[in-house]
Structure formats: C-alpha cells, structure tokens
Scaffold this motif. Structure first.
Motif, PDB file in Angstrom:
ATOM      1  N   PRO A  14      49.911  42.411  37.631  1.00 31.87           N
ATOM      2  CA  PRO A  14      49.100  43.431  37.295  1.00 31.87           C
ATOM      3  C   PRO A  14      47.855  43.272  36.651  1.00 31.87           C
ATOM      4  O   PRO A  14      46.999  44.124  36.440  1.00 31.87           O
ATOM      5  CB  PRO A  14      50.206  44.378  36.937  1.00 31.87           C
ATOM      6  CG  PRO A  14      50.948  43.616  35.930  1.00 31.87           C
ATOM      7  CD  PRO A  14      51.107  42.293  36.735  1.00 31.87           C
ATOM      8  N   ASN A  15      47.779  42.264  35.559  1.00 29.94           N
ATOM      9  CA  ASN A  15      46.741  42.321  34.639  1.00 29.94           C
ATOM     10  C   ASN A  15      46.005  41.166  34.808  1.00 29.94           C
ATOM     11  O   ASN A  15      45.355  40.750  33.521  1.00 29.94           O
ATOM     12  CB  ASN A  15      47.512  42.624  33.141  1.00 29.94           C
ATOM     13  CG  ASN A  15      48.221  43.817  32.983  1.00 29.94           C
ATOM     14  OD1 ASN A  15      47.747  44.918  33.415  1.00 29.94           O
ATOM     15  ND2 ASN A  15      49.447  43.819  32.586  1.00 29.94           N
ATOM     16  N   VAL A  16      45.747  40.253  35.649  1.00 24.97           N
ATOM     17  CA  VAL A  16      45.197  38.980  35.640  1.00 24.97           C
ATOM     18  C   VAL A  16      43.798  39.228  36.245  1.00 24.97           C
ATOM     19  O   VAL A  16      42.743  38.988  35.749  1.00 24.97           O
ATOM     20  CB  VAL A  16      45.965  37.984  36.311  1.00 24.97           C
ATOM     21  CG1 VAL A  16      45.179  36.726  36.313  1.00 24.97           C
ATOM     22  CG2 VAL A  16      47.344  37.775  35.721  1.00 24.97           C
ATOM     23  N   ALA A  17      43.936  39.628  37.539  1.00 23.75           N
ATOM     24  CA  ALA A  17      42.566  39.742  38.410  1.00 23.75           C
ATOM     25  C   ALA A  17      42.348  41.039  38.449  1.00 23.75           C
ATOM     26  O   ALA A  17      42.184  41.859  39.468  1.00 23.75           O
ATOM     27  CB  ALA A  17      42.343  39.213  39.653  1.00 23.75           C
ATOM     28  N   VAL A  18      41.885  41.814  37.165  1.00 21.34           N
ATOM     29  CA  VAL A  18      42.005  43.247  37.168  1.00 21.34           C
ATOM     30  C   VAL A  18      40.631  43.800  37.874  1.00 21.34           C
ATOM     31  O   VAL A  18      40.696  44.803  38.660  1.00 21.34           O
ATOM     32  CB  VAL A  18      41.803  43.946  35.656  1.00 21.34           C
ATOM     33  CG1 VAL A  18      43.477  43.670  35.272  1.00 21.34           C
ATOM     34  CG2 VAL A  18      40.811  43.029  34.890  1.00 21.34           C
ATOM     35  N   ASN A  19      39.387  43.011  37.880  1.00 20.50           N
ATOM     36  CA  ASN A  19      38.158  43.406  38.533  1.00 20.50           C
ATOM     37  C   ASN A  19      38.496  43.265  39.906  1.00 20.50           C
ATOM     38  O   ASN A  19      37.918  44.112  40.702  1.00 20.50           O
ATOM     39  CB  ASN A  19      37.155  42.442  37.833  1.00 20.50           C
ATOM     40  CG  ASN A  19      36.679  42.524  36.374  1.00 20.50           C
ATOM     41  OD1 ASN A  19      36.173  43.680  36.187  1.00 20.50           O
ATOM     42  ND2 ASN A  19      37.212  41.915  35.697  1.00 20.50           N
TER      43      ASN A  19
ATOM     44  N   ASN B 272      41.976  34.753  34.853  1.00 19.79           N
ATOM     45  CA  ASN B 272      41.399  35.993  34.147  1.00 19.79           C
ATOM     46  C   ASN B 272      39.739  35.919  33.903  1.00 19.79           C
ATOM     47  O   ASN B 272      39.094  36.665  33.876  1.00 19.79           O
ATOM     48  CB  ASN B 272      42.345  36.333  33.053  1.00 19.79           C
ATOM     49  CG  ASN B 272      41.773  37.582  32.342  1.00 19.79           C
ATOM     50  OD1 ASN B 272      41.033  37.495  31.128  1.00 19.79           O
ATOM     51  ND2 ASN B 272      41.722  38.688  32.944  1.00 19.79           N
ATOM     52  N   TYR B 273      39.418  34.586  33.480  1.00 17.61           N
ATOM     53  CA  TYR B 273      38.090  34.417  32.768  1.00 17.61           C
ATOM     54  C   TYR B 273      37.148  34.631  34.091  1.00 17.61           C
ATOM     55  O   TYR B 273      36.123  35.288  34.155  1.00 17.61           O
ATOM     56  CB  TYR B 273      38.008  33.026  32.463  1.00 17.61           C
ATOM     57  CG  TYR B 273      36.506  32.703  32.257  1.00 17.61           C
ATOM     58  CD1 TYR B 273      35.758  33.098  31.012  1.00 17.61           C
ATOM     59  CD2 TYR B 273      36.195  31.632  33.162  1.00 17.61           C
ATOM     60  CE1 TYR B 273      34.327  32.471  30.957  1.00 17.61           C
ATOM     61  CE2 TYR B 273      34.766  31.084  33.092  1.00 17.61           C
ATOM     62  CZ  TYR B 273      33.894  31.610  32.026  1.00 17.61           C
ATOM     63  OH  TYR B 273      32.736  31.049  31.985  1.00 17.61           O
ATOM     64  N   THR B 274      37.509  34.029  35.283  1.00 19.22           N
ATOM     65  CA  THR B 274      36.780  33.878  36.296  1.00 19.22           C
ATOM     66  C   THR B 274      36.758  35.315  37.051  1.00 19.22           C
ATOM     67  O   THR B 274      35.732  36.071  37.372  1.00 19.22           O
ATOM     68  CB  THR B 274      37.193  32.941  37.636  1.00 19.22           C
ATOM     69  OG1 THR B 274      37.108  31.632  37.070  1.00 19.22           O
ATOM     70  CG2 THR B 274      36.622  33.181  38.788  1.00 19.22           C
ATOM     71  N   ASP B 275      37.624  35.986  36.734  1.00 16.39           N
ATOM     72  CA  ASP B 275      37.736  37.534  37.155  1.00 16.39           C
ATOM     73  C   ASP B 275      36.816  38.322  36.624  1.00 16.39           C
ATOM     74  O   ASP B 275      36.057  39.082  37.154  1.00 16.39           O
ATOM     75  CB  ASP B 275      39.376  38.132  37.383  1.00 16.39           C
ATOM     76  CG  ASP B 275      39.248  39.481  37.605  1.00 16.39           C
ATOM     77  OD1 ASP B 275      39.077  40.027  38.831  1.00 16.39           O
ATOM     78  OD2 ASP B 275      39.169  40.199  36.706  1.00 16.39           O
ATOM     79  N   ASN B 276      36.805  38.245  35.246  1.00 18.06           N
ATOM     80  CA  ASN B 276      35.784  38.960  34.610  1.00 18.06           C
ATOM     81  C   ASN B 276      34.268  38.521  34.624  1.00 18.06           C
ATOM     82  O   ASN B 276      33.385  39.457  34.727  1.00 18.06           O
ATOM     83  CB  ASN B 276      36.035  38.565  32.952  1.00 18.06           C
ATOM     84  CG  ASN B 276      37.298  39.272  32.278  1.00 18.06           C
ATOM     85  OD1 ASN B 276      37.699  40.317  32.734  1.00 18.06           O
ATOM     86  ND2 ASN B 276      37.940  38.544  31.401  1.00 18.06           N
ATOM     87  N   CYS B 277      34.045  37.132  34.975  1.00 20.96           N
ATOM     88  CA  CYS B 277      32.591  36.589  35.511  1.00 20.96           C
ATOM     89  C   CYS B 277      32.284  37.416  36.675  1.00 20.96           C
ATOM     90  O   CYS B 277      31.115  37.895  36.878  1.00 20.96           O
ATOM     91  CB  CYS B 277      32.604  35.311  35.488  1.00 20.96           C
ATOM     92  SG  CYS B 277      33.042  34.280  33.944  1.00 20.96           S
ATOM     93  N   LEU B 278      33.145  37.503  37.738  1.00 17.79           N
ATOM     94  CA  LEU B 278      33.129  38.273  38.929  1.00 17.79           C
ATOM     95  C   LEU B 278      32.572  39.641  38.725  1.00 17.79           C
ATOM     96  O   LEU B 278      31.648  40.102  39.399  1.00 17.79           O
ATOM     97  CB  LEU B 278      34.124  37.807  39.787  1.00 17.79           C
ATOM     98  CG  LEU B 278      34.388  36.666  40.431  1.00 17.79           C
ATOM     99  CD1 LEU B 278      35.599  36.291  41.205  1.00 17.79           C
ATOM    100  CD2 LEU B 278      33.202  35.995  41.230  1.00 17.79           C
ATOM    101  N   GLY B 279      33.449  40.217  37.731  1.00 18.12           N
ATOM    102  CA  GLY B 279      33.232  41.629  37.540  1.00 18.12           C
ATOM    103  C   GLY B 279      31.831  41.940  37.064  1.00 18.12           C
ATOM    104  O   GLY B 279      31.017  42.745  37.319  1.00 18.12           O
ATOM    105  N   ASP B 280      31.608  41.221  35.984  1.00 22.56           N
ATOM    106  CA  ASP B 280      30.315  41.405  35.557  1.00 22.56           C
ATOM    107  C   ASP B 280      28.995  41.009  36.396  1.00 22.56           C
ATOM    108  O   ASP B 280      28.123  41.852  36.449  1.00 22.56           O
ATOM    109  CB  ASP B 280      30.158  40.253  34.423  1.00 22.56           C
ATOM    110  CG  ASP B 280      30.635  40.465  33.177  1.00 22.56           C
ATOM    111  OD1 ASP B 280      31.189  41.760  33.022  1.00 22.56           O
ATOM    112  OD2 ASP B 280      31.078  39.682  32.396  1.00 22.56           O
TER     113      ASP B 280
END
Length: 302
Positions: free
Chosen positions: A26-31, A190-198
């Motif tokens: 639930p909290n890894v690829a949140v974006n 999670n890092y990549t997901d945050n980069c994609l979200g940005d």
C-alpha cells in the motif's frame, strides 16, 4: 485526440505487488497508485519474460519473448519485425527519442533502437555529466527524468513526438540516494515512484500535457519479490500498465487479460493506425478478440 504525443515509461522491475491498486503493497508506489485513478488501469497485464532485453522487444515490436534466447541480439531478425516507432513514423511522428541513464549499448539495445525501431536520437549515460552518474548502472532516475523534462520544455519539439524512457534505479544493487524502507528493492522502487510523480506533476503544468499520452509499464517483474515463487508462477510476471495524460478521454479499468506484445495493436488501434504487421499482437480493447496473456521463462512458457 487523434495524434497525441506519446511517451513510454518502461519501469525497471516494477511488479503488480508494488501497487495497492493491483493488490500489492500500500505504501511503496503511491504516485503510480494515484495516477492509476486518473487514466486507464490494466489490472491483468503481464510481462512476456524476466529480462529487460526481452521485454523491450515485446513492448516495442509486439513480439513474444522466447524462453532461452533474446531476439534483440540478432539485428538481422529485429530489423524485419514490426515496431511501434516505425508505424508511428509512417503516420507523421518524425520526432523520436530513447532515454536511458545507463549504457545504451548494453544487450545490443542501441542497435535495436536505431535499426529495428528507427530511433536515431539515443540519450544514454555519456550524455549526463560525471557528477550525475552516481550508481553502478549510471545516472539515477531523478536525473534521467529531469533531462527528459528539460529537453521537452527548453528545446523546440516537433509534434507529435514519440519518446521512450527506460528507468534503472530499481535494478539491483538498488543504490538510490534515499532510505525509506528496510528492504533495498522496495526503497529503490519508492525512489523511482517519487521521481515519476514529480515528472508528471511538472509536465501537467505545461501546454504539452493536453495532447500527450503517457504509458507506464514494466520491462519485467522483480523475480525475487515476493520470495518463494516458482519460475512459472503468474505472480512473477504480473505487471502494471497505466495510460494517462490530456489525450486520455476518461478514467476506466481494463480487466481483460493481455501481455506486453499486445501493446502494439492496442495503441495503434486507438490511433487508427494499421497494425497488420504485428502478427503476435492483439487489441486488448477489441471485444471480438480472444483475450489471453503469454509469458516465457527458462525452458518453458505459459
């Protein structure tokens, strides 16, 4: 829209188990979970294989991966296959690029993109300053996506364009500049997901967004996560695919089965572009087509 800009974001080792919307963490690829609610989410989509060199050809050429050999290593064969970029070029897409933070010559990728796909602009590790090549594989995903965004917004772009991005930070040894999870793989995802979200957030603020289609999908799933699966287990190949962007008319969930080799017929059908030369690809949005997913592993297929 009839001729949207198209961006493929091929995510290294992203499996369905990383997304809450696909029954995973639930909290890894949140974006990605948030983006899945903004466009078209394919809930029963599968990788054709377990390696990047096989997945790329399945995605771009609609060609099912073989169990024991990667066709990308045989240029005389890949050049005779259909390819989404080649079909788009015939339809007026003259501006095409491939972005990767690592070595584009790894596994014969550059030869495939140039010869098999007709993509002459290949951006790779040598196009990043040494100060940004911080990992074993090359430039982390933040620098990769920042470069794509900067190119899209500061360089004149002939439209419609087609861009393919291959991420790398979620590849082992998972050396990313943040620590949010005890499990290194989940931390990297999670890092990549945050980069994609940005990246998506910034792109939404540009004029490009209203006529752009972004397709997120994985090259393959992480074979060792979760642990204890057999080589042939479907969980080892279940991956996300999400279509978002201003070019997408509405949100929906597609639960029919399909795999990477079906992307070619599915996308080209939506663009009203012929896809007869993709013999192994089927339109997942065509109600008259028999729906199934195909994947291969060492010495076997399902």
């Amino acid at each position: 829209t009839k001729r949207p800009n198209v961006i493929f974001v091929i995510m290294e080792s992203f499996s369905s188990k990383l997304m809450k919307s696909l029954g995973g963490e639930p909290n890894v690829a949140v974006n990605l979970d948030t983006l899945a609610q903004e466009g078209v989410l394919f809930t029963n989509f599968y990788a054709n294989s377990f390696r990047t060199d096989r997945g790329i050809v399945s995605i771009l050429s609609g060609y099912p991966a073989h169990p024991t050999v990667a066709i990308i290593k045989y240029p005389q064969k890949t050049e005779s296959l259909g390819a989404i970029p080649k079909s788009l070029k015939e339809a007026g897409y003259d501006n095409m690029s491939f972005y990767y933070g690592g070595d584009a010559d790894f596994a014969n990728m550059r030869s495939y993109f140039v010869g098999g796909c007709g993509i002459s602009n290949v951006v790779s590790d040598k196009d990043f300053p040494l100060s940004e090549r911080l990992t074993k594989w090359g430039a982390p995903d933040k620098f990769l996506l920042d470069k794509l965004y900067n190119d899209l917004t500061t360089k004149e772009q002939k439209v419609p364009f087609f861009k393919t991005v291959l991420t790398l930070s979620s590849h082992e040894p998972f050396d990313v500049p943040v620590t949010e999870f005890d499990v290194p793989f989940l931390n990297a995802v999670n890092y990549t997901d945050n980069c994609l979200g940005d990246f998506v957030k910034k792109l939404k603020a540009t004029d490009l967004w209203k006529n752009t289609l972004l397709i997120f999908l994985a090259d393959h799933a992480m074979q060792s996560y979760p642990q204890g699966l057999n080589n042939s287990d479907a969980e080892r190949f279940h991956i996300p695919m999400i279509w978002i962007g201003g070019a997408v008319k509405d949100t929906t969930v597609v639960s029919d089965y399909g795999s990477q080799n079906d992307l070619a017929a599915t996308l080209l059908s939506q663009l009203k572009i012929k896809h007869d030369n993709f013999k192994f690809s089927k339109d997942m949005l065509n109600d008259k087509v028999h729906k199934f997913a195909f994947y291969s592993y060492v010495n076997g297929f399902t």
